[in-house]
Design a protein around this motif. Structure first.
Motif, PDB file in Angstrom:
ATOM      1  N   HIS A  10     -27.798 -21.718  -1.314  1.00 55.98           N
ATOM      2  CA  HIS A  10     -28.390 -22.566  -0.279  1.00 55.98           C
ATOM      3  C   HIS A  10     -28.443 -21.783   1.019  1.00 55.98           C
ATOM      4  N   LYS A  11     -29.517 -22.011   1.787  1.00 59.65           N
ATOM      5  CA  LYS A  11     -29.596 -21.368   3.100  1.00 59.65           C
ATOM      6  C   LYS A  11     -30.450 -22.208   4.025  1.00 59.65           C
ATOM      7  N   VAL A  12     -29.986 -22.340   5.243  1.00 55.32           N
ATOM      8  CA  VAL A  12     -30.761 -22.961   6.309  1.00 55.32           C
ATOM      9  C   VAL A  12     -31.004 -21.897   7.361  1.00 55.32           C
ATOM     10  N   THR A  13     -32.249 -21.740   7.765  1.00 63.20           N
ATOM     11  CA  THR A  13     -32.586 -20.709   8.730  1.00 63.20           C
ATOM     12  C   THR A  13     -33.573 -21.264   9.735  1.00 63.20           C
ATOM     13  N   THR A  86     -40.105 -23.656   3.317  1.00 63.41           N
ATOM     14  CA  THR A  86     -39.006 -24.478   2.810  1.00 63.41           C
ATOM     15  C   THR A  86     -39.322 -24.826   1.365  1.00 63.41           C
ATOM     16  N   THR A 112     -34.108 -23.889   3.427  1.00 63.97           N
ATOM     17  CA  THR A 112     -34.644 -24.832   4.401  1.00 63.97           C
ATOM     18  C   THR A 112     -34.908 -24.079   5.699  1.00 63.97           C
ATOM     19  N   VAL A 114     -35.898 -24.535   9.544  1.00 60.82           N
ATOM     20  CA  VAL A 114     -35.947 -25.599  10.561  1.00 60.82           C
ATOM     21  C   VAL A 114     -36.544 -25.084  11.875  1.00 60.82           C
TER      22      VAL A 114
END
Lengths: 114, 112
Positions: A10-13, A86, A112, A114
């Motif tokens: 998982h990664k949010v960037t 995404t 994801t 953002v």
């Protein structure tokens, strides 16, 4: 699946940042692939590789680059992440023979932006 | 491109036999037919592959008529755990990966 691992899971960037996803295999398969999966679109091919330093574009390659410096590793880079990237990204490997060819997929990376 | 057409969704009940048909009218001589199963939050998993007639393994059977323009995946006595998306692929070994299209698959829902 055994023999193929993806990282991170998982990664949010943030928009505009570069992101690299890694696919590692222990099967010594020649062919490796990156797919993205979005609701309503199934799996779409981004890039693939048929050997070290040999890569080619798939259906949705814009905004992505890949590198394969070793048989076991296939890296996918988003040069400047956008919200449209995404998605869930799957790596796959295959070892074709004239008796048929099957793909083995990794567990996926949920990205994801953002 | 060896494009395939499958039903978007199917429903069935536990213990029933489920048949999912895939159309591939422009299949080429060297193409194989392969089915994959995908559960939520997992990558697709190989189920069965065939070239012609009938193939059976411990999970499913694959029926391919003589003209090879369609194929049917048969799941015997399904259970709740067979709820998944099923993909039909057509392609030849060593052909360009860009010619193998996954499509949206068939979403199979099994009810108690």
């Amino acid at each position: 699946d055994a023999g193929i691992t993806q990282s991170p899971r998982h990664k949010v960037t943030e928009t505009g940042t570069p992101v690299t996803l890694r696919c590692h295999q222990t099967e010594n398969h020649r062919y490796m692939y990156w797919y993205r999966q979005d609701p309503g679109h199934g799996l779409r091919l981004i890039h693939y590789s048929y050997g070290v330093k040999d890569t080619d574009k798939g259906e949705v390659s814009d905004g992505y680059s890949v590198s394969r410096s070793k048989t076991e590793d296939f890296l996918l880079t988003l040069e400047s992440a956008t919200s449209s990237q995404t998605s869930v990204y799957f790596c796959a490997i295959s070892d074709p023979s004239w008796g048929g060819e099957t793909y083995t997929f990794g567990s996926g990376t949920r990205l994801t932006v953002v | 491109l060896a494009k395939t057409t499958q039903p978007i969704s199917m429903d069935s009940y536990e213990g029933q036999e489920v048949n999912i048909t895939c159309s591939h009218n422009n299949i080429a001589t060297n193409d194989y037919i392969t089915w994959y199963q995908q559960f939520p939050s997992q990558g697709p998993r190989f189920i069965i592959q065939g070239y012609k007639t009938k193939v059976t393994n411990e999970v499913a059977s694959l029926f391919i008529p003589a003209d090879r323009k369609s194929s049917t995946l048969s799941l015997p006595r399904v259970s709740l755990s067979d709820t998944a998306v099923y993909y039909c692929l057509v392609g030849a070994p060593y052909s360009s990966a860009s010619k193998i299209i996954f499509g949206s698959g068939t979403r199979l829902s099994i009810r108690p």
